[in-house]
Design an enzyme around this catalytic site. Structure first.
Site, short mmCIF file in Angstrom:
data_model
loop_
_atom_site.label_atom_id
_atom_site.label_comp_id
_atom_site.label_asym_id
_atom_site.label_seq_id
_atom_site.Cartn_x
_atom_site.Cartn_y
_atom_site.Cartn_z
N LYS A 50 0.87 -1.18 0.00
CA LYS A 50 0.00 0.00 0.00
C LYS A 50 0.90 1.23 0.00
O LYS A 50 1.97 1.22 0.63
CB LYS A 50 -0.89 -0.04 1.25
CG LYS A 50 -1.94 1.06 1.31
CD LYS A 50 -2.80 0.89 2.58
CE LYS A 50 -3.89 1.96 2.68
NZ LYS A 50 -4.73 1.76 3.88
N SER A 67 -9.64 1.73 2.97
CA SER A 67 -8.78 2.52 2.13
C SER A 67 -7.72 1.72 1.36
O SER A 67 -7.13 2.24 0.42
CB SER A 67 -8.09 3.58 2.98
OG SER A 67 -7.20 2.94 3.90
N SER A 106 -9.82 -0.68 7.13
CA SER A 106 -9.22 -0.43 5.81
C SER A 106 -8.54 -1.64 5.16
O SER A 106 -8.19 -1.58 4.00
CB SER A 106 -8.21 0.72 5.90
OG SER A 106 -8.90 1.96 5.89
#
Lengths: 486, 478, 100
Positions: free
Chosen positions: A77, A152, A176
């Site tokens: 990420k 996210s 997330s």
């Protein structure tokens, strides 16, 4: 090109038998990342990854493979730092910045022989539930490109679901990792707070943030977790325990284990009935396997979202103060005085959702409001923790839906922040209590995946993995491939 | 109406550690900008603080030294504000739960001893600072973060100081304690000790507090005193004209010796303190505190009392000798070697301190050693060197070092004890000053000292004073 | 207490060093009011005897030995800066005492 990349175990076998090389795996992963039109990656580091893959192949040839992850391509990420690489966090304000250092989790993955191929799309500074709040544009759900992949950590979920990489790292603050795992039909785990070092994870809310793995199988997620977990002296909130040995937990045996079903999560008005039905069916499957179930109560659940948004935004308002255009990132052009530099840099650099949360967090910490909002939220946080302590006196793990629904359509909630926040209703409690939780695929509704969430006692990742693995041995949801990946 | 000032000081001192408060960068002043920085003190995304064990031990030591309460639980909090020298956009400090509360510092002004109570002592990190580069344009500032993250103690006094003299005495006493216990070098010139003054006036005898102002960043003792005087004067002027004091941050202009408003404090100062979620509460158990207490060196007040009892010194001498720890240690070392504490105290209190003052140096910066001074004093005791010659040798010992005995030989400073030579010198002096001889004989006893001086001068100060006195007395009576 | 005025939004934006356009401030005031309305529900809970949880780790803060460790070279430290001169960061003039 159907599913060129298998799971870690398959790839490891292929690597050991010289049917494939790490160099070929990295090439394939990068080619696939480019071929997919899902906006999952924000940056590929093919050249560097290929050089590392050559080294990895050489180690394997010498019989010096470092771990089961040797030569396995993985994705990060874009808020997990790697030396020499960008970590833009999907924000304009970090445009052009490259981290000079490795996050501890990244250093450990690399030390285990894994090869980072690229960085994945996300909501700006991990603030969002759809990966739409990104300076790079939204990522798309491989099961339906008109739908959000969740967020996210949407990009990492998509990268794994679409078969670009067998595993990826995400971060979870209020869901997330778990919610995008649920929306994309993969396994995603948020470890116990303090289990994985936060050093090098760009902070959103420090008391909630945790790095965790995405994979298609529980087995693969376990391998990644073992590699990245364990005490780190660079993180003062890191639990002083060595990385847990978890492989033994994946026995398939859940007999006698008690699964708690919190009535607040199964209320008929709280979630899509078809999602609830899928979760109930999955729980029944586990009963078949010998687990027991019982109803438990987490009475403060209705307060969790409010508590979460107060705590998380307060911490975020302070954590994001360092983005000021002085030492790194983007500064507004032609600034006048100092105040002008700050205000214009931050106003141009942050997107609307980030500004909204900074404002909310600043407000709840400001003079006259601290006690009513921030302190109150911290107290309710204590009540939420106690709920779990009491529930775990009666059960070993807690099963719930991961999200009240399947993936929603892109753009559908962009104009309604509160409605977006409420989609985190089932995932925010675990980070508030600091306990581990994961999402494992448990069915489909109208062609979109449904996730089963399991929550466990602090430091008891083993029980979660045991139950989720047992479930995957009895189900094949994780073997289905999204149309976009076919 | 007369007014009484109410003054409290907030003192920031750099703690003497090798590395910074929350990262492993060296604490190092000067040098090129940004040479002592890392992801943590640069506030790179993702970097996290871990507290320095030694800094915490030093804070506890300071707390124990002033008799404060050391808390078994304290909490690091974030103080949020924007400034280019503050990389994180917040300073890690302590707010609601500081590590130390209470305690006090004893001061003496005009013979009156008072204990100034302390509110609290807490730990925090320093900010970076502006530097002036060659290429710097008029509308820009250059920032250096070498200092950012340096461990600081903030020591807050109660508003119990009543004058500039008291504030200055407090500051000196505090500095002496911090140096004694080796928590800080507390050198104001190097920015290791900085002082903010909170000051208000109230009608004499009243116990209602007036509106206070804060004078920031005073970096010398003289400025602290002068700034307080100036601010008292300014506030008195305002009140006497029937005006109102506005809560503000003041700056002091050392050239004009005036204070002026730098920034009016509205409610804009909203630092949004909250517990730092990167740092769980700091725990100090009783054993840890006891360990620090056991290692605590003797403090000035204790040392003074011991000197009075153990060495039979007057309070005055004892106070002089405990002024700094090196001086006190030196006194004890010389006394051990020499044997007579009073003689040693006299020499150090008068001659050594005088010579240091002349040279504008600290004892540690000279070549003088305890064995050398002891040997020199023994030469004086035995009459082989006159006190006057010994002072000359002392100067050499300070500047160059060496062995007193050989120095005396090399420089021909051996005392003259040849009676014949001295008698001749006395006779010459008496012959040259018949009037004074008359006056002495008429009963003016103090003329003897004058005549003594004349003889000493004639012998280049090398005459043994006892012998001269003896010969003079004999001749004058005769 | 949930109503939040435009003025308050402006004050908060000032503290957070954000500059909001007319429309933005209006929208933010609306959004924040909705959210604050929602979190108002917490006030219904009696928490008078409840200790706050600042962090879920039941730990005491670990300490680091006072040892110097190498940091970043100055050139690396300023490599990502929008404006640097030599190894110093450059910002608009800092006027002592004025807020940034």
């Amino acid at each position: 090109m159907s599913d060129p990349l298998g799971g870690v175990a398959e790839l490891r076998g292929a690597l050991d038998d010289r049917r494939v090389s790490a160099v070929e795996l990295v090439r394939a992963a990068c080619a696939r990342a480019r071929a997919l039109d899902l906006n999952a990656f924000t940056h590929l580091r093919e050249e560097a990854a290929l050089a590392e893959a050559e080294d990895s192949d050489a180690r394997r040839a010498r019989g010096e493979a470092r771990s089961p992850l040797e030569g396995i391509p993985v994705a990060l990420k874009d808020n997990v730092c790697q030396a020499g690489e960008p970590a833009q966090c999907a924000s304009r304000i970090l445009e052009g910045w490259k981290s000079p250092y490795d996050a501890t989790a990244v250093a450990r993955l690399r030390a285990a022989g894994a090869i980072v191929v690229g960085r994945t799309n996300m909501d700006e500074f991990a603030m969002g539930s759809s990966t739409e709040n990104s300076v790079h544009g939204p990522a798309r759900n491989p099961w339906d490109p008109e739908c959000a992949p969740g967020g996210s950590s949407g990009g990492s979920a998509v990268a794994v679901a679409a078969g670009v990489v067998p595993a990826a790292l995400g971060s979870d603050t209020g869901g997330s990792i778990r919610q995008p795992a649920s929306f994309c039909g993969v396994v995603g785990m948020k470890p116990t707070y303090g289990r994985v070092s936060r050093y090098g994870l760009v902070a959103f809310a420090s008391s909630l943030d945790q790095i965790g793995p995405f994979a298609r199988t529980v087995e693969d997620a376990t391998l990644v977790l073992e590699a990245i977990a364990g005490h780190d002296p660079c993180d003062a909130t890191s639990i002083p325990e060595p990385a847990p040995a978890l492989a033994g937990a994946l026995s398939g045996d859940v007999s006698g284990l008690v699964i708690g079903l919190p009535r607040e999560y199964f209320a008929s008005d709280g979630a899509d009935p078809e999602v609830l039905a899928a979760v109930r069916t999955a729980v029944a499957e586990l009963e078949q396997a010998g687990a027991k179930t019982r109803e438990v109560s987490l009475p403060h659940t209705p307060y969790a979202v409010a508590t979460y948004y107060l705590v998380a935004t307060a911490e975020a308002s302070s954590n994001l103060a360092r983005y000021d255009g002085v030492r790194y990132g983007r500064r507004a052009e032609r600034v006048g005085d100092l105040l002008d530099m700050y205000r214009r840099t931050r106003s141009e650099g942050f997107g609307a959702e980030v500004k909204r949360r900074i404002l909310l967090g600043t407000y709840v910490l400001s003079a006259g409001y601290y006690d009513a909002y921030y302190r109150k939220a911290q107290q309710v946080r204590t009540l939420l923790r106690r709920d779990f302590e009491e529930a775990f006196a009666a059960c070993d793990v807690i099963a719930t839906p991961t999200a009240p629904e399947t993936a929603f359509r892109l753009g559908e909630r962009a104009a309604d922040p509160l409605r977006m926040y409420l989609s985190d209703v089932f995932t925010v409690s675990a980070p508030l209590a600091g306990i581990p939780a994961l999402s494992v695929p448990c069915g489909f509704v109208d062609g979109l995946p449904v996730g089963l969430q399991l929550m466990g006692r602090a430091l008891d990742e083993a029980s979660l993995l045991r139950v989720a693995d047992a479930y995957q041995r009895r189900s094949d949801w994780h073997e289905r491939r999204p149309p976009e990946a076919a | 109406m007369s007014f009484e000032p109410v003054i409290g000081l907030e003192v920031h001192v750099h703690m003497k550690t090798a590395s910074k408060m929350f990262c492993g960068c060296a604490v190092h002043y000067g040098g090129e900008p940004n040479h002592q920085v890392c992801p943590v003190c640069l506030a790179l995304p993702g970097a996290l603080p871990v507290p320095n064990r030694e800094a915490i031990a030093l804070a506890v030591r300071a707390g124990l030294a002033v008799g404060g309460e050391v808390h078994s639980r304290s909490v690091f909090a974030r103080k949020n504000y924007f400034y280019p020298d503050l990389p994180k956009g917040y300073q890690i400090s302590q707010f609601e739960e500081p590590v130390i509360t209470g305690g006090g510092v004893e001061i003496e002004v005009d013979g009156e001893v008072r204990r100034i109570p302390l509110t609290r002592i807490h730990m925090e990190e320093d900010a970076g600072k502006s530097v002036h580069g060659e290429e710097e344009r008029e509308d820009e500032s250059h920032m250096d973060l070498n200092r950012a993250g340096t461990p600081l103690l903030e020591i807050v006094s109660e508003p119990e100081l009543r004058s500039a003299a008291e504030a200055s005495a407090y500051l000196r006493a505090l500095r002496r304690i911090l140096r004694y216990i080796d928590v800080s070098d507390a050198d104001m010139e190097k920015g290791q000790l900085r002082c903010d003054v909170n000051l208000s006036l109230r009608p004499t005898g009243s116990d209602v507090l007036g509106t206070r102002t804060e004078v920031k960043n005073l970096n010398s003792f003289r400025y602290v005193e002068a700034a307080i005087e100036a601010e008292i004067q300014r506030q008195t002027g305002v009140l006497e004209e029937g005006g109102e004091i506005i809560q503000a941050t003041m700056q002091f202009d050392p050239e004009r010796r005036t204070t002026s408003v730098m920034r009016v404090k509205e409610n804009a100062d909203d630092y949004r303190y909250f517990p730092d979620p990167d740092l769980v509460p700091l725990a100090l158990d009783a054993a840890r505190i006891a360990e620090v207490r056991a290692a605590l060196p003797e403090l000035p007040a204790e040392k003074r009392a011991r000197f009075e009892v153990e060495h039979g010194l007057s309070e005055y001498d004892a106070r002089l000798l405990v002024a700094t720890r090196p001086l006190a240690d030196f006194f004890e070392a010389v006394t051990r070697a020499h044997g007579d504490a009073k003689t040693v105290a006299n020499w150090i209190g008068r001659d050594v301190r005088g010579a240091l003052k002349e040279r504008e140096r600290d004892l540690e910066e000279t070549a003088l050693t305890a064995p050398a001074l002891s040997a020199l004093l023994k030469l004086v005791d035995s009459g082989r060197v006159t006190p006057r010659s010994a002072r000359e040798v002392l100067g050499v010992l300070m500047d160059e070092g060496g062995d007193p005995e050989s120095l005396v030989g090399e420089r021909g400073l051996e005392a003259v004890s040849d009676t014949g030579a001295l008698e001749a010198a006395v006779d010459e002096v008496l012959a040259a000053h018949p009037d004074d001889v008359e006056r002495f004989r008429a009963g003016e006893a103090k003329v003897l000292n004058f005549l003594m001086g004349q003889v000493m001068r004639r012998t280049g100060g090398k005459a043994s004073p006892g012998l001269v006195r003896e010969i003079l007395a004999r001749r004058l009576e005769g | 207490m949930s109503a939040i005025t435009r003025d308050e939004v402006e004050r908060i934006a000032g503290l957070a060093r954000l500059e909001l356009s007319e429309g933005e401030a209006e929208r933010m005031a609306g959004d924040l009011a909705t959210i604050l309305d929602y979190v108002e529900a917490l006030q219904a809970l009696d928490t008078s005897d409840v200790e706050p949880t600042a962090n879920p780790v039941p730990l005491e803060t670990p300490l680091r030995d006072d040892r110097v460790r190498p940091g970043l070279a100055a050139e690396v430290a300023v490599a990502g800066a929008p404006h640097a001169e030599g190894t110093a960061f450059v910002v608009p003039k800092v006027i002592e005492g004025e807020e940034g």
